[in-house]
Design a protein around this motif. Structure first.
Motif, PDB file in Angstrom:
ATOM      1  N   GLN A   1      65.999   2.200  29.368  1.00 34.33           N
ATOM      2  CA  GLN A   1      65.813   2.997  28.158  1.00 34.33           C
ATOM      3  C   GLN A   1      64.322   3.117  27.908  1.00 34.33           C
ATOM      4  OE1 GLN A   1      67.649   1.351  24.662  1.00 34.33           O
ATOM      5  NE2 GLN A   1      66.957   3.007  23.354  1.00 34.33           N
ATOM      6  N   VAL A   2      63.844   4.345  27.783  1.00 34.45           N
ATOM      7  CA  VAL A   2      62.431   4.605  27.529  1.00 34.45           C
ATOM      8  C   VAL A   2      62.337   5.523  26.320  1.00 34.45           C
ATOM      9  CG1 VAL A   2      60.282   5.556  28.442  1.00 34.45           C
ATOM     10  CG2 VAL A   2      61.885   4.401  29.977  1.00 34.45           C
ATOM     11  N   HIS A   3      61.418   5.209  25.418  1.00 30.99           N
ATOM     12  CA  HIS A   3      61.211   6.010  24.211  1.00 30.99           C
ATOM     13  C   HIS A   3      59.737   6.384  24.128  1.00 30.99           C
ATOM     14  CE1 HIS A   3      61.113   6.183  19.542  1.00 30.99           C
ATOM     15  NE2 HIS A   3      61.290   7.379  20.064  1.00 30.99           N
ATOM     16  N   TYR A   4      59.460   7.691  24.132  1.00 31.19           N
ATOM     17  CA  TYR A   4      58.093   8.211  24.024  1.00 31.19           C
ATOM     18  C   TYR A   4      58.024   9.012  22.731  1.00 31.19           C
ATOM     19  CZ  TYR A   4      53.821  10.748  25.117  1.00 31.19           C
ATOM     20  OH  TYR A   4      52.562  11.272  25.072  1.00 31.19           O
ATOM     21  N   TYR A   5      57.031   8.730  21.870  1.00 35.46           N
ATOM     22  CA  TYR A   5      57.049   9.323  20.537  1.00 35.46           C
ATOM     23  C   TYR A   5      55.711   9.881  20.058  1.00 35.46           C
ATOM     24  CZ  TYR A   5      55.734   4.447  19.665  1.00 35.46           C
ATOM     25  OH  TYR A   5      55.151   3.212  19.716  1.00 35.46           O
TER      26      TYR A   5
ATOM     27  N   GLN B   1      63.615  10.477  24.480  1.00 35.59           N
ATOM     28  CA  GLN B   1      64.212   9.232  24.953  1.00 35.59           C
ATOM     29  C   GLN B   1      64.923   9.469  26.267  1.00 35.59           C
ATOM     30  OE1 GLN B   1      66.126   6.496  22.331  1.00 35.59           O
ATOM     31  NE2 GLN B   1      65.466   7.642  20.534  1.00 35.59           N
ATOM     32  N   LEU B   2      64.838   8.485  27.125  1.00 34.67           N
ATOM     33  CA  LEU B   2      65.552   8.497  28.394  1.00 34.67           C
ATOM     34  C   LEU B   2      66.505   7.313  28.387  1.00 34.67           C
ATOM     35  CD1 LEU B   2      65.947   9.324  31.431  1.00 34.67           C
ATOM     36  CD2 LEU B   2      64.201   7.613  31.926  1.00 34.67           C
ATOM     37  N   LEU B   3      67.791   7.590  28.549  1.00 31.02           N
ATOM     38  CA  LEU B   3      68.805   6.551  28.674  1.00 31.02           C
ATOM     39  C   LEU B   3      69.499   6.769  30.006  1.00 31.02           C
ATOM     40  CD1 LEU B   3      70.383   6.849  25.114  1.00 31.02           C
ATOM     41  CD2 LEU B   3      68.770   5.126  25.883  1.00 31.02           C
ATOM     42  N   SER B   4      69.536   5.730  30.819  1.00 28.38           N
ATOM     43  CA  SER B   4      70.119   5.870  32.143  1.00 28.38           C
ATOM     44  C   SER B   4      70.833   4.582  32.519  1.00 28.38           C
ATOM     45  CB  SER B   4      69.013   6.172  33.155  1.00 28.38           C
ATOM     46  OG  SER B   4      69.534   6.251  34.454  1.00 28.38           O
TER      47      SER B   4
END
Length: 139
Positions: A47-51, A57-60
Protein backbone atom coordinates in the motif's frame (compact mmCIF):
# COMPACT_ATOMS: atom_id res chain seq x y z
CA UNK A 1 1.17 -32.16 10.19
CA UNK A 2 2.70 -29.04 11.73
CA UNK A 3 1.90 -25.53 10.45
CA UNK A 4 4.07 -22.47 11.04
CA UNK A 5 3.03 -18.95 10.06
CA UNK A 6 5.64 -16.32 9.24
CA UNK A 7 4.59 -12.66 8.99
CA UNK A 8 6.71 -9.90 7.46
CA UNK A 9 5.70 -6.24 7.68
CA UNK A 10 7.43 -2.94 7.09
CA UNK A 11 6.31 0.69 7.05
CA UNK A 12 7.99 3.68 5.50
CA UNK A 13 6.81 7.16 6.42
CA UNK A 14 8.24 10.05 4.42
CA UNK A 15 6.17 13.17 5.21
CA UNK A 16 8.87 15.51 3.84
CA UNK A 17 8.29 14.01 0.38
CA UNK A 18 4.52 13.52 0.89
CA UNK A 19 4.32 9.72 0.77
CA UNK A 20 3.87 6.69 3.02
CA UNK A 21 4.09 2.98 2.28
CA UNK A 22 3.39 -0.38 3.86
CA UNK A 23 4.45 -3.93 2.90
CA UNK A 24 2.86 -7.02 4.44
CA UNK A 25 3.29 -10.69 3.71
CA UNK A 26 2.05 -13.80 5.47
CA UNK A 27 3.46 -17.26 4.83
CA UNK A 28 1.79 -20.47 6.05
CA UNK A 29 4.11 -23.49 5.89
CA UNK A 30 2.57 -26.94 6.39
CA UNK A 31 5.31 -29.42 7.22
CA UNK A 32 4.84 -33.13 6.53
CA UNK A 33 5.26 -35.54 9.43
CA UNK A 34 8.35 -37.13 7.83
CA UNK A 35 10.53 -35.43 5.18
CA UNK A 36 9.24 -34.86 1.67
CA UNK A 37 7.70 -31.56 0.62
CA UNK A 38 6.19 -28.75 2.69
CA UNK A 39 3.23 -26.84 1.27
CA UNK A 40 3.79 -23.06 1.34
CA UNK A 41 0.94 -20.59 0.91
CA UNK A 42 1.79 -16.91 0.85
CA UNK A 43 -0.05 -13.64 0.53
CA UNK A 44 1.70 -10.33 -0.11
CA UNK A 45 0.31 -6.81 -0.16
CA UNK A 46 1.65 -3.32 -0.75
CA UNK A 47 0.00 0.00 0.00
CA UNK A 48 1.47 3.33 -1.08
CA UNK A 49 -0.07 6.76 -0.45
CA UNK A 50 1.22 9.87 -2.25
CA UNK A 51 -0.43 13.16 -1.28
CA UNK A 52 1.44 16.17 -2.69
CA UNK A 53 -0.85 18.34 -4.84
CA UNK A 54 -3.40 15.53 -4.89
CA UNK A 55 -4.16 12.17 -3.37
CA UNK A 56 -3.09 8.94 -5.06
CA UNK A 57 -3.11 5.48 -3.46
CA UNK A 58 -1.85 2.16 -4.72
CA UNK A 59 -3.29 -1.00 -3.17
CA UNK A 60 -2.02 -4.30 -4.49
CA UNK A 61 -2.01 -7.92 -3.34
CA UNK A 62 -0.95 -11.33 -4.62
CA UNK A 63 -1.22 -14.93 -3.42
CA UNK A 64 1.22 -17.73 -4.22
CA UNK A 65 1.51 -21.46 -3.47
CA UNK A 66 4.43 -23.84 -3.80
CA UNK A 67 5.75 -27.17 -2.55
CA UNK A 68 9.23 -26.86 -1.05
CA UNK A 69 11.72 -29.75 -0.67
CA UNK A 70 12.36 -30.70 2.99
CA UNK A 71 15.11 -33.38 2.87
CA UNK A 72 16.74 -32.01 6.02
CA UNK A 73 16.06 -29.15 8.42
CA UNK A 74 18.85 -26.98 6.96
CA UNK A 75 17.96 -27.64 3.34
CA UNK A 76 14.26 -27.09 4.05
CA UNK A 77 14.92 -23.78 5.80
CA UNK A 78 17.16 -22.59 2.94
CA UNK A 79 14.61 -23.65 0.30
CA UNK A 80 11.82 -21.89 2.20
CA UNK A 81 13.79 -18.64 2.57
CA UNK A 82 14.78 -18.72 -1.12
CA UNK A 83 11.14 -19.26 -2.20
CA UNK A 84 9.90 -16.35 -0.06
CA UNK A 85 12.74 -14.11 -1.29
CA UNK A 86 12.07 -15.02 -4.93
CA UNK A 87 8.30 -14.54 -4.61
CA UNK A 88 8.56 -11.16 -2.89
CA UNK A 89 11.21 -9.89 -5.31
CA UNK A 90 9.15 -10.91 -8.37
CA UNK A 91 6.04 -9.27 -6.91
CA UNK A 92 7.87 -6.05 -6.10
CA UNK A 93 9.44 -5.91 -9.59
CA UNK A 94 6.00 -6.45 -11.17
CA UNK A 95 4.57 -3.56 -9.11
CA UNK A 96 7.48 -1.32 -10.15
CA UNK A 97 7.05 -2.15 -13.84
CA UNK A 98 3.30 -1.63 -13.66
CA UNK A 99 3.69 1.68 -11.83
CA UNK A 100 6.24 2.96 -14.39
CA UNK A 101 3.91 2.04 -17.24
CA UNK A 102 0.96 3.68 -15.50
CA UNK A 103 2.83 6.91 -14.76
CA UNK A 104 3.64 7.32 -18.46
CA UNK A 105 0.11 6.60 -19.68
CA UNK A 106 -2.76 6.25 -17.21
CA UNK A 107 -1.88 9.01 -14.75
CA UNK A 108 -1.22 11.52 -17.54
CA UNK A 109 -4.59 10.73 -19.09
CA UNK A 110 -6.36 11.27 -15.75
CA UNK A 111 -5.21 14.79 -15.08
CA UNK A 112 -5.46 18.10 -16.83
CA UNK A 113 -2.59 20.58 -16.77
CA UNK A 114 -4.94 23.50 -16.04
CA UNK A 115 -8.62 23.76 -15.16
CA UNK A 116 -11.16 24.75 -17.81
CA UNK A 117 -10.51 28.45 -17.10
CA UNK A 118 -6.84 27.88 -18.08
CA UNK A 119 -5.65 29.52 -14.84
CA UNK A 120 -4.22 27.99 -11.70
CA UNK A 121 -6.35 28.08 -8.54
CA UNK A 122 -4.74 29.60 -5.47
CA UNK A 123 -6.26 27.31 -2.84
CA UNK A 124 -4.91 29.46 0.00
CA UNK A 125 -7.13 32.37 -1.11
CA UNK A 126 -10.26 30.23 -1.38
CA UNK A 127 -11.56 31.39 1.99
CA UNK A 128 -12.01 34.88 0.50
CA UNK A 129 -14.65 33.67 -1.95
CA UNK A 130 -18.33 33.58 -0.99
CA UNK A 131 -18.46 29.76 -1.22
CA UNK A 132 -15.64 29.51 1.29
CA UNK A 133 -17.45 31.87 3.68
CA UNK A 134 -20.69 29.88 3.39
CA UNK A 135 -18.89 26.64 4.18
CA UNK A 136 -17.08 28.15 7.17
CA UNK A 137 -20.33 29.64 8.58
CA UNK A 138 -22.12 26.27 8.44
CA UNK A 139 -19.44 24.41 10.45
Amino acid sequence: MVTITCCIEDHKYNPNNFWNGKWKSKWDVKFPTAGGFAKVEGSMSAQVHYYEDGNVQLLSSKKVEESVQMSSANEGANNLVEFIKKSETEYQMAINENYNAMSNTTFKALRRNLPITQTLIDWHKLHGFQVGKDIMNKS
